[in-house]
Design a protein around this motif. Structure first.
Motif, PDB file in Angstrom:
ATOM      1  N   ALA A   1       0.840  -1.204   0.000  1.00 37.01           N
ATOM      2  CA  ALA A   1       0.000   0.000   0.000  1.00 37.01           C
ATOM      3  C   ALA A   1       0.871   1.248   0.000  1.00 37.01           C
ATOM      4  O   ALA A   1       0.589   2.221  -0.710  1.00 37.01           O
ATOM      5  N   GLU A   2       1.942   1.225   0.763  1.00 35.99           N
ATOM      6  CA  GLU A   2       2.837   2.385   0.852  1.00 35.99           C
ATOM      7  C   GLU A   2       3.486   2.682  -0.502  1.00 35.99           C
ATOM      8  O   GLU A   2       3.558   3.841  -0.927  1.00 35.99           O
ATOM      9  N   ALA A   3       3.954   1.627  -1.175  1.00 30.49           N
ATOM     10  CA  ALA A   3       4.603   1.817  -2.472  1.00 30.49           C
ATOM     11  C   ALA A   3       3.601   2.293  -3.517  1.00 30.49           C
ATOM     12  O   ALA A   3       3.916   3.170  -4.330  1.00 30.49           O
ATOM     13  N   ALA A   4       2.386   1.745  -3.491  1.00 29.07           N
ATOM     14  CA  ALA A   4       1.358   2.181  -4.436  1.00 29.07           C
ATOM     15  C   ALA A   4       0.999   3.646  -4.193  1.00 29.07           C
ATOM     16  O   ALA A   4       0.881   4.430  -5.140  1.00 29.07           O
ATOM     17  N   ALA A   5       0.839   4.031  -2.927  1.00 30.66           N
ATOM     18  CA  ALA A   5       0.511   5.425  -2.597  1.00 30.66           C
ATOM     19  C   ALA A   5       1.613   6.366  -3.071  1.00 30.66           C
ATOM     20  O   ALA A   5       1.336   7.461  -3.590  1.00 30.66           O
ATOM     21  N   ALA A   6       2.866   5.943  -2.928  1.00 33.89           N
ATOM     22  CA  ALA A   6       3.984   6.775  -3.392  1.00 33.89           C
ATOM     23  C   ALA A   6       3.918   6.964  -4.907  1.00 33.89           C
ATOM     24  O   ALA A   6       4.206   8.066  -5.412  1.00 33.89           O
ATOM     25  N   ARG A   7       3.523   5.938  -5.640  1.00 32.59           N
ATOM     26  CA  ARG A   7       3.419   6.058  -7.100  1.00 32.59           C
ATOM     27  C   ARG A   7       2.255   6.954  -7.498  1.00 32.59           C
ATOM     28  O   ARG A   7       2.359   7.720  -8.456  1.00 32.59           O
ATOM     29  N   PHE A   8       1.126   6.844  -6.787  1.00 36.87           N
ATOM     30  CA  PHE A   8       0.014   7.765  -7.053  1.00 36.87           C
ATOM     31  C   PHE A   8       0.481   9.206  -6.877  1.00 36.87           C
ATOM     32  O   PHE A   8       0.223  10.066  -7.718  1.00 36.87           O
TER      33      PHE A   8
END
Length: 160
Positions: free
Chosen positions: A19-26
């Motif tokens: 979730a953290e990595a996905a949020a960073a990409r968003f």
């Protein structure tokens, strides 16, 4: 729809998908946070007319979903002609599938078998594997008084 393809391309390379990595990409792709924080991570994102959200499940499973089209219910709380709305959603899906299949993801997509559970969840869909992940694009309505949406869902089963 280009926003979704760009995010899918970004998410494909994240190992493991968290979730953290996905949020960073968003955030890096300049999506607007929706102020829905869970476990310290922004889970709701918007860009133009597209919405995205991140869900986490046990065993490290992560799902990143996008709605690319939405038709809300009418004033009665339902649709006057739900079949017509389904047909409209199916056409939007049919128009969007070539964008996925013609993207840089194409070389990594392997068409996957649609299960009975998929058919129960989606009105119409197409499903692929993307490495160990599952990518599904489909028309969905989760309840009679909820909107009909064209969704794209990238699921990473994690250790589950």
């Amino acid at each position: 729809m280009a926003e979704v393809i760009a995010m899918l391309e970004e998410l494909r390379s994240i190992t493991p998908l968290t979730a953290e990595a996905a949020a960073a990409r968003f955030a890096a792709q300049e999506w607007t946070p929706g102020s829905k924080v869970r476990d310290g991570v922004e889970t709701s994102w918007d860009k133009g007319s597209v919405g995205g959200w991140i869900q986490t499940f046990g065993g490290g499973a992560v799902s990143v979903s996008f709605f690319v089209w939405i038709r809300d219910v009418d004033e009665s709380g339902y649709f006057d002609d739900v079949e017509a709305v389904y047909e409209e959603g199916e056409q939007v899906l049919a128009d969007f599938l070539p964008e996925i299949e013609g993207s840089s993801l194409a070389g990594y997509l392997v068409e996957a078998e649609v299960t009975e559970a998929d058919r129960d969840e989606f009105i119409k869909l197409k499903k692929w594997t993307l490495g160990a992940r599952i990518l599904t694009a489909g028309v969905i309505q989760q309840d009679a008084d909820l909107p009909v949406m064209v969704m794209v869902v990238l699921e990473d089963p994690g250790a589950a």
